[in-house]
Design a protein around this motif. Structure first.
Motif, PDB file in Angstrom:
ATOM      1  N   ALA A  38       0.829  -1.207   0.000  1.00 32.46           N
ATOM      2  CA  ALA A  38       0.000   0.000   0.000  1.00 32.46           C
ATOM      3  C   ALA A  38       0.865   1.261   0.000  1.00 32.46           C
ATOM      4  O   ALA A  38       0.601   2.220  -0.738  1.00 32.46           O
ATOM      5  N   TYR A  39       1.918   1.232   0.803  1.00 27.96           N
ATOM      6  CA  TYR A  39       2.792   2.408   0.887  1.00 27.96           C
ATOM      7  C   TYR A  39       3.540   2.644  -0.417  1.00 27.96           C
ATOM      8  O   TYR A  39       3.724   3.792  -0.846  1.00 27.96           O
ATOM      9  N   GLU A  40       3.957   1.571  -1.080  1.00 23.87           N
ATOM     10  CA  GLU A  40       4.686   1.700  -2.342  1.00 23.87           C
ATOM     11  C   GLU A  40       3.863   2.468  -3.366  1.00 23.87           C
ATOM     12  O   GLU A  40       4.393   3.243  -4.170  1.00 23.87           O
ATOM     13  N   VAL A  41       2.541   2.290  -3.356  1.00 23.16           N
ATOM     14  CA  VAL A  41       1.670   2.992  -4.299  1.00 23.16           C
ATOM     15  C   VAL A  41       1.329   4.391  -3.812  1.00 23.16           C
ATOM     16  O   VAL A  41       1.482   5.376  -4.535  1.00 23.16           O
ATOM     17  N   LEU A  42       0.882   4.518  -2.561  1.00 22.32           N
ATOM     18  CA  LEU A  42       0.357   5.804  -2.103  1.00 22.32           C
ATOM     19  C   LEU A  42       1.448   6.834  -1.824  1.00 22.32           C
ATOM     20  O   LEU A  42       1.165   8.038  -1.827  1.00 22.32           O
ATOM     21  N   LYS A  43       2.689   6.410  -1.580  1.00 23.25           N
ATOM     22  CA  LYS A  43       3.745   7.393  -1.329  1.00 23.25           C
ATOM     23  C   LYS A  43       4.145   8.130  -2.599  1.00 23.25           C
ATOM     24  O   LYS A  43       4.720   9.219  -2.533  1.00 23.25           O
ATOM     25  N   ASP A  44       3.854   7.543  -3.762  1.00 18.12           N
ATOM     26  CA  ASP A  44       4.235   8.139  -5.038  1.00 18.12           C
ATOM     27  C   ASP A  44       3.038   8.883  -5.608  1.00 18.12           C
ATOM     28  O   ASP A  44       1.990   8.283  -5.853  1.00 18.12           O
ATOM     29  N   PRO A  45       3.133  10.210  -5.807  1.00 22.81           N
ATOM     30  CA  PRO A  45       1.970  10.967  -6.282  1.00 22.81           C
ATOM     31  C   PRO A  45       1.375  10.429  -7.581  1.00 22.81           C
ATOM     32  O   PRO A  45       0.154  10.448  -7.756  1.00 22.81           O
ATOM     33  N   GLU A  46       2.225   9.967  -8.503  1.00 19.06           N
ATOM     34  CA  GLU A  46       1.705   9.469  -9.776  1.00 19.06           C
ATOM     35  C   GLU A  46       0.949   8.155  -9.582  1.00 19.06           C
ATOM     36  O   GLU A  46      -0.149   7.965 -10.108  1.00 19.06           O
ATOM     37  N   LYS A  47       1.534   7.238  -8.839  1.00 21.84           N
ATOM     38  CA  LYS A  47       0.863   5.967  -8.603  1.00 21.84           C
ATOM     39  C   LYS A  47      -0.420   6.170  -7.798  1.00 21.84           C
ATOM     40  O   LYS A  47      -1.439   5.527  -8.054  1.00 21.84           O
ATOM     41  N   ARG A  48      -0.368   7.069  -6.839  1.00 22.89           N
ATOM     42  CA  ARG A  48      -1.557   7.337  -6.029  1.00 22.89           C
ATOM     43  C   ARG A  48      -2.679   7.912  -6.887  1.00 22.89           C
ATOM     44  O   ARG A  48      -3.834   7.488  -6.775  1.00 22.89           O
ATOM     45  N   ALA A  49      -2.349   8.883  -7.742  1.00 22.93           N
ATOM     46  CA  ALA A  49      -3.373   9.481  -8.597  1.00 22.93           C
ATOM     47  C   ALA A  49      -3.955   8.450  -9.560  1.00 22.93           C
ATOM     48  O   ALA A  49      -5.161   8.432  -9.825  1.00 22.93           O
ATOM     49  N   ALA A  50      -3.101   7.559 -10.084  1.00 21.68           N
ATOM     50  CA  ALA A  50      -3.589   6.510 -10.974  1.00 21.68           C
ATOM     51  C   ALA A  50      -4.514   5.561 -10.221  1.00 21.68           C
ATOM     52  O   ALA A  50      -5.569   5.161 -10.721  1.00 21.68           O
ATOM     53  N   TYR A  51      -4.134   5.198  -9.014  1.00 23.56           N
ATOM     54  CA  TYR A  51      -4.969   4.329  -8.172  1.00 23.56           C
ATOM     55  C   TYR A  51      -6.330   4.986  -7.907  1.00 23.56           C
ATOM     56  O   TYR A  51      -7.385   4.345  -8.014  1.00 23.56           O
ATOM     57  N   ASP A  52      -6.302   6.274  -7.602  1.00 24.78           N
ATOM     58  CA  ASP A  52      -7.555   6.978  -7.305  1.00 24.78           C
ATOM     59  C   ASP A  52      -8.479   7.036  -8.517  1.00 24.78           C
ATOM     60  O   ASP A  52      -9.713   7.073  -8.366  1.00 24.78           O
ATOM     61  N   ARG A  53      -7.910   7.057  -9.731  1.00 28.38           N
ATOM     62  CA  ARG A  53      -8.737   7.132 -10.937  1.00 28.38           C
ATOM     63  C   ARG A  53      -9.579   5.871 -11.138  1.00 28.38           C
ATOM     64  O   ARG A  53     -10.539   5.885 -11.908  1.00 28.38           O
ATOM     65  N   MET A  54      -9.220   4.800 -10.489  1.00 28.16           N
ATOM     66  CA  MET A  54      -9.981   3.557 -10.655  1.00 28.16           C
ATOM     67  C   MET A  54     -11.290   3.576  -9.872  1.00 28.16           C
ATOM     68  O   MET A  54     -12.095   2.655  -9.994  1.00 28.16           O
ATOM     69  N   GLY A  55     -11.512   4.604  -9.059  1.00 29.90           N
ATOM     70  CA  GLY A  55     -12.782   4.719  -8.353  1.00 29.90           C
ATOM     71  C   GLY A  55     -12.621   4.481  -6.873  1.00 29.90           C
ATOM     72  O   GLY A  55     -11.662   3.851  -6.411  1.00 29.90           O
ATOM     73  N   SER A  56     -13.595   4.981  -6.108  1.00 29.42           N
ATOM     74  CA  SER A  56     -13.538   4.898  -4.642  1.00 29.42           C
ATOM     75  C   SER A  56     -14.688   4.087  -4.051  1.00 29.42           C
ATOM     76  O   SER A  56     -14.825   4.022  -2.829  1.00 29.42           O
ATOM     77  N   ASP A  57     -15.499   3.470  -4.898  1.00 25.75           N
ATOM     78  CA  ASP A  57     -16.671   2.753  -4.399  1.00 25.75           C
ATOM     79  C   ASP A  57     -16.432   1.259  -4.209  1.00 25.75           C
ATOM     80  O   ASP A  57     -17.361   0.516  -3.898  1.00 25.75           O
ATOM     81  N   TRP A  58     -15.192   0.820  -4.404  1.00 25.43           N
ATOM     82  CA  TRP A  58     -14.885  -0.604  -4.252  1.00 25.43           C
ATOM     83  C   TRP A  58     -14.596  -0.925  -2.792  1.00 25.43           C
ATOM     84  O   TRP A  58     -14.058  -0.110  -2.053  1.00 25.43           O
ATOM     85  N   ARG A  59     -14.937  -2.158  -2.391  1.00 21.84           N
ATOM     86  CA  ARG A  59     -14.665  -2.623  -1.035  1.00 21.84           C
ATOM     87  C   ARG A  59     -13.453  -3.536  -1.022  1.00 21.84           C
ATOM     88  O   ARG A  59     -13.211  -4.272  -1.974  1.00 21.84           O
ATOM     89  N   ASN A  60     -12.721  -3.488   0.062  1.00 24.45           N
ATOM     90  CA  ASN A  60     -11.538  -4.322   0.211  1.00 24.45           C
ATOM     91  C   ASN A  60     -11.922  -5.795   0.049  1.00 24.45           C
ATOM     92  O   ASN A  60     -12.848  -6.285   0.698  1.00 24.45           O
ATOM     93  N   GLY A  61     -11.229  -6.507  -0.847  1.00 23.85           N
ATOM     94  CA  GLY A  61     -11.503  -7.921  -1.066  1.00 23.85           C
ATOM     95  C   GLY A  61     -12.557  -8.197  -2.123  1.00 23.85           C
ATOM     96  O   GLY A  61     -12.800  -9.354  -2.468  1.00 23.85           O
ATOM     97  N   GLN A  62     -13.173  -7.159  -2.656  1.00 22.32           N
ATOM     98  CA  GLN A  62     -14.210  -7.332  -3.677  1.00 22.32           C
ATOM     99  C   GLN A  62     -13.571  -7.706  -5.011  1.00 22.32           C
ATOM    100  O   GLN A  62     -12.487  -7.244  -5.350  1.00 22.32           O
ATOM    101  N   ASP A  63     -14.247  -8.590  -5.777  1.00 26.25           N
ATOM    102  CA  ASP A  63     -13.777  -8.897  -7.128  1.00 26.25           C
ATOM    103  C   ASP A  63     -13.733  -7.605  -7.935  1.00 26.25           C
ATOM    104  O   ASP A  63     -14.684  -6.811  -7.916  1.00 26.25           O
ATOM    105  N   PHE A  64     -12.660  -7.424  -8.679  1.00 22.30           N
ATOM    106  CA  PHE A  64     -12.416  -6.113  -9.277  1.00 22.30           C
ATOM    107  C   PHE A  64     -11.653  -6.245 -10.584  1.00 22.30           C
ATOM    108  O   PHE A  64     -10.764  -7.086 -10.721  1.00 22.30           O
TER     109      PHE A  64
END
Length: 315
Positions: free
Chosen positions: A52-78
């Motif tokens: 989690a830290y490897e992605v969120l510490k990097d502004p580019e990776k974090r922004a890309a992660y955020d673009r995938m949406g915020s309505d998903w639940r942890n462990g949900q098929d995705f």
């Protein structure tokens, strides 16, 4: 793949600053370090925190992660939404996310492997030559047939003075060359990161993809479409008008054609040397029996033909 809520793993809100992310990771990493933790799942939790830290510490990776949406639940098929990375400008060496096993692999692929986090997405020390940037853009199939001038909007992450990541938008006028295919790259000289001088700015590479088309499918240089035909056109043959991304053409449907038959219009695919082909797939459409005269016509057909559509079906 299963969705991993990296913010939940680090115990953070999505509005957290980059400093919040660093503090939370350090606190939890000490708590769950396998060498000191008494928790039964310490090793698994420690590994999860690191991902989690490897992605969120990097502004580019974090922004890309955020673009995938915020309505998903942890462990949900995705699965990442289609073209989630359209117009996302980043400075890694990769050319796209591809199909990967998990989020960590997606970002490793997209951003060209693990890199040190940038303290500011736009505030890097200048090398003699600026870093190259990359982005995927969607164009219309028709633009590949004719060439076009298009305004392309790109978004790249920036970090404000409070350590929050946001997206900065810029618009570029881009020449789409005739004959370009999906997967090819356009190089825009000097449109990447700034260098020591304006002449040493990096380049911007735009990966081309086609927007979904309601009529045409694309495979490399070749294009295909499904063409509705009447039963008598397929049985007796006919001259029909076929749409292409560059205007309509006349085509002969051979007599005795079956539904699903593929007819090739040579050289009518995406322009190239040699050009691609256009494949027309026949789809026989039955007229409705919704009037007395239509029903009578079907009954006359039944009596005129000695035809059993299942004659060989049960053998």
């Amino acid at each position: 793949m299963k969705y991993k809520d990296y913010y939940e793993i680090l115990g953070l809100e999505r509005s957290a600053s980059q400093d919040d992310i660093k503090r939370s990771y350090r606190k939890l990493a000490r708590k769950y370090h396998p060498d000191v933790s008494k928790h039964a799942d310490a090793e698994e939790r420690f590994k999860e925190l690191g991902e989690a830290y490897e992605v969120l510490k990097d502004p580019e990776k974090r922004a890309a992660y955020d673009r995938m949406g915020s309505d998903w639940r942890n462990g949900q098929d995705f699965q990442p939404p289609p073209n989630w990375d359209e117009g996302f400008e980043f400075s890694g060496a990769g050319s796209g996310p591809g199909e990967q096993a998990d989020f960590h692999d997606i970002f490793e692929k997209m951003f060209g492997g693990a890199r040190g986090a940038h303290p500011h997405a736009r505030q890097r020390s200048f090398d003699a030559r600026g870093e190259d940037h990359h982005a995927k853009v969607l164009i219309d199939l028709e633009d590949a047939y004719r060439g076009a001038q298009r305004a392309i909007s790109l978004q790249m992450p920036v970090v404000d003075a409070q350590g929050h990541v946001s997206l900065e938008t810029r618009t570029l006028n881009v020449t789409i060359p005739k004959g370009i295919r999906a997967g090819q790259h356009l190089r825009l000289s000097g449109q990447g990161a700034a260098g020591a001088t304006p002449e040493t700015a990096g380049d911007l590479y735009l990966e081309i993809a086609f927007r979904d088309h309601p009529r045409f499918q694309v495979d490399g240089r070749d294009v295909s479409l499904e063409l509705p035909v009447a039963p008598w056109e397929a049985a007796l043959g006919a001259k029909v008008t076929v749409p292409t991304p560059d205007g309509s053409v006349e085509m002969t449907v051979p007599a005795g054609s079956a539904s699903g038959r593929r007819l090739r219009l040579k050289g009518k695919g995406i322009p190239a040397n040699p050009p691609g082909d256009l494949y027309v797939i026949l789809n026989i459409v039955l007229p409705p029996a919704d009037t007395e005269s239509a029903k009578a016509a079907y009954d006359a057909m039944r009596q005129a033909f000695n035809f059993d559509p299942r004659a060989h079906f049960y053998r």
